[in-house]
Design a protein around this motif. Structure first.
Motif: not given
Length: 302
Positions: A151-165, A90-94
């Motif tokens: 595609x699901x892993x990409x969308x899911x991990x994109x959302x996680x990466x976009x969430x502000x810490x 999943x990390x690699x896909x992003x």
């Protein structure tokens, strides 16, 4: 025998969710029910296919694709390793998303869907319904499902990466020194594991590290140590994903580098032994007049 190049399979990853036609969020009970449903359809005693070729292909699919996929879910240790590998993929896909494109129409639609989670679950169910209707179509539909998983892993991990810490409030040096260290549990677990490794209690060391990884999945120290522990237990297949994950998180992680050297050394040694064994076997065949057939027919003609 069975080759699929779509979706997660293109990363040389065995997409067991795709093979069983279940979503990446499926619980084990749902996975088990799905496996039983597929097994009944493919097993020689219960399959509905009349064509002998279809019956034989169904038998091969069950033995070499479906059952191995389910076995990895049914064994806790293997399930954890699979989950870890899936996270790495999943990390690699992003990171590689600009070079990746969905290979199916369903994948392209999911990439654009506003409510991607519901769209993903619905698309998986629709494909899974027909996945094992015909043995000849299994690989094609499995590839389509795996494309959805990508595609699901990409969308899911994109959302996680976009969430502000969450913002950490600024502190003065005096305030900062009063804050307890974050690492308490995880680093203590690593320290205990190192002591257990020194006394060759690798089973308990692995248990300590697994608990630590549950709390902090991206701790390179934990992954490096666990990779080393698995090598000490002569389990290179379990060691490899942890070594790779540790080096992905920290390319200079010392335990992971040590484990990698040991793994490469053992692989080279195994290859040398295999080559030596083959050469010895050839010499033996020559000295015995050609092996089995030489013995039967009296060796070379005079």
């Amino acid at each position: 025998m069975f080759e699929i190049k779509q979706g997660l399979f293109q990363f040389e990853f065995m997409d067991n969710h795709g093979i069983l036609g279940v979503s990446l969020e499926a619980e084990f009970d749902d996975i088990r029910k799905r496996y039983m449903q597929i097994a009944r359809r493919l097993h020689p005693d219960t399959c509905p296919f009349e064509n002998p070729q279809d019956r034989d292909l169904a038998k091969q699919l069950l033995a070499k694709l479906v059952s191995p996929a389910y076995n990895q879910f049914s064994k806790e240790a293997e399930r954890k390793e699979y989950t870890l590998l899936l996270k790495t993929i999943g990390d690699r896909i992003v990171k590689e998303q600009h070079h990746l494109k969905p290979q199916t129409e369903a994948g392209q639609k999911l990439l654009q869907a506003s409510d991607y989670q519901n769209a993903y679950e619905s698309a998986i169910k629709a494909l899974a319904k027909h996945q094992y209707e015909s043995p000849e179509k299994v690989l094609d539909i499995t590839g389509q499902i795996s494309d959805l998983n990508l595609v699901y892993l990409l969308r899911k991990n994109q959302k996680s990466a976009a969430s502000p810490s969450p913002k950490v409030p600024e502190t003065t040096p005096t305030q900062h020194s009063a804050i307890p260290k974050k690492d308490s549990f995880v680093e203590q677990a690593c320290h205990r594991a190192e002591q257990l490794m020194a006394s060759q209690n690798y089973t308990q060391a692995a248990s300590e590290l697994k608990d630590a990884i549950k709390r902090e999945p991206d701790n390179s120290h934990c992954h490096g140590l666990l990779g080393l522990v698995y090598l000490k237990q002569n389990q290179p297949k379990l060691a490899t994903p942890h070594i790779n994950r540790a080096l992905q998180l920290d390319p200079k992680q010392p335990q992971a580098l040590e484990a990698k050297k040991e793994l490469e050394k053992s692989t080279t040694s195994a290859g040398t032994k295999s080559k030596t064994g083959q050469q010895t076997a050839k010499k033996s065949d020559k000295s015995s007049g050609g092996g089995l057939f030489g013995g039967l027919f009296g060796g070379k003609k005079k």
